[in-house]
Structure formats: structure tokens, C-alpha cells
Design a protein around this motif. Structure first.
Motif: not given
Length: 199
Positions: A178-194
Motif C-alpha cells: 500500500i505504502i509503496d504504490w501510493l508513494f510511487t503513484t503520487m510522484v508519477e502523478n506530480s505533473n497533474l497534482r504537484p
């Protein structure tokens, strides 16, 4: 000179900050999960599950990961408290939606709340992790059932990142993914949600 050095110090010690909203119906195990996330990331034992009371308001856990600050905000799930959730939407970088997989009578209610969240304009393009919690009380078919429910709602979840995982907040099984997916995905999504900036 002091002002220049102070400004430089703040610049180099500033962290990107990501906020995860931990949402779901009351009794889903959100606060127990939050305690297990804190233990998994820090090694410091939190409150024992038997002492955890229903959340009224918000519980916050701060986790440092790879020079970033991740804040988990556990919000009360009682129906009369769900109205305050929207005040946290604009600063959210991910939603961790927790479902009590041992209570099939409330699955439809949980799905209804999930769909309402997914249609909120302020959560557009925010990743959703749907967690089938309390798998220690069920067999693996329960996770498949939750996945089936979420797949049936795929049209409402549009093109955002969505994942369904299973875990037990009591035993800790499945918490690290859970922690790993959330962290990786938020960083990858930073262009949409900085990320926000934390000093």
C-alpha cells in the motif's frame, strides 16, 4: 548575510509534501491501518488495536520517504462526518479508500460513497487505492469480489490511477505494498497534482 543563509537553509531543507486521504465507512479499520503504516515506516509501535476509538475529526501520520514528506490524514467515516471530507480535497494527492471486507452487508454502501468521491471535481486526476481490509477474517475470494465491484465502477473512475489491494491492518500483511504504490503513484502523478512544499 544571516537572511541569505537562512533562506538557503530553508531552500535546501524544504521537502516536497504529499497528502493521502484515508477515507471509508466507519468501522472499516482506517485508524488501525494508520497505526500499522506508522509502525511499518518507523518501527515504532503505535496504539494497540483494542484501544483504538472511532475517529471524530482527523488523525494524522507523517512519514519521511526518499526526501519527501507523506502525510496520511485519517478522517472519521460516520455518515454525519463525511461532510467534512471535502474540505481536504484540494490538497489531496491520493485517496486510500478502506473497505471492511468482512462486512458484505455494507459493500454497496461503501461503493456508493466511493463513486461519490470519484465524481468530486477537486479529486479529478487524484489516484485512488481501494483497500479490501480485514482479509485476515476472510478468504482470498473476498478480494476478488471487491475488485469486481471496483471494475464495475470503472467508468466513474475515468483515466486516473486506480488500484485494488488487500491487507490486514491487524497483522500488517499487505501494508507495505500500500505504502509503496501510493508513494510511487503520487510522484508519477506530480505533473497533474504537484506536491506542496514543507519546511
Amino acid at each position: 548575510m544571516f537572511t541569505l543563509m537562512s533562506g538557503a537553509y530553508r531552500y535546501f531543507t524544504r521537502l516536497d509534501e504529499y497528502n493521502v486521504l484515508v477515507l471509508g465507512l466507519d468501522g472499516a479499520g482506517k485508524t488501525t491501518l494508520l497505526e500499522k503504516i506508522k509502525y511499518t515506516t518507523t518501527g515504532i509501535a503505535g496504539m494497540p488495536p483494542e484501544k483504538i476509538q472511532p475517529t471524530v475529526g482527523v488523525n494524522i501520520a507523517k512519514v519521511h520517504m526518499q526526501r519527501r514528506l507523506v502525510k496520511f490524514l485519517d478522517l472519521g467515516g460516520q455518515e454525519d462526518l463525511q461532510g467534512i471530507w471535502s474540505s481536504y480535497f484540494s490538497d489531496a494527492h491520493a485517496v486510500l479508500f478502506v473497505i471492511d471486507s468482512s462486512n458484505k452487508k455494507r459493500m454497496d454502501e461503501a461503493l456508493s460513497v466511493l463513486l461519490k468521491l470519484s465524481s468530486a471535481d477537486e479529486l479529478a486526476q487524484v489516484p485512488f487505492l481501494v483497500l479490501a481490509n480485514k482479509l485476515d477474517l476472510n478468504d482470498i475470494t473476498t478480494l476478488a469480489y471487491v475488485k469486481e465491484l471496483v471494475n464495475g465502477a470503472a467508468d466513474h473512475l475515468d483515466d486516473r490511477f486506480v488500484r485494488v489491494l488487500g491487507a490486514s491492518a491487524i497483522s500488517g500483511e499487505g501494508v507495505q505494498p500500500i505504502i509503496d504504490w501510493l508513494f510511487t503513484t503520487m510522484v508519477e502523478n506530480s505533473n497533474l497534482r504537484p506536491p506542496l512544499s514543507s519546511e
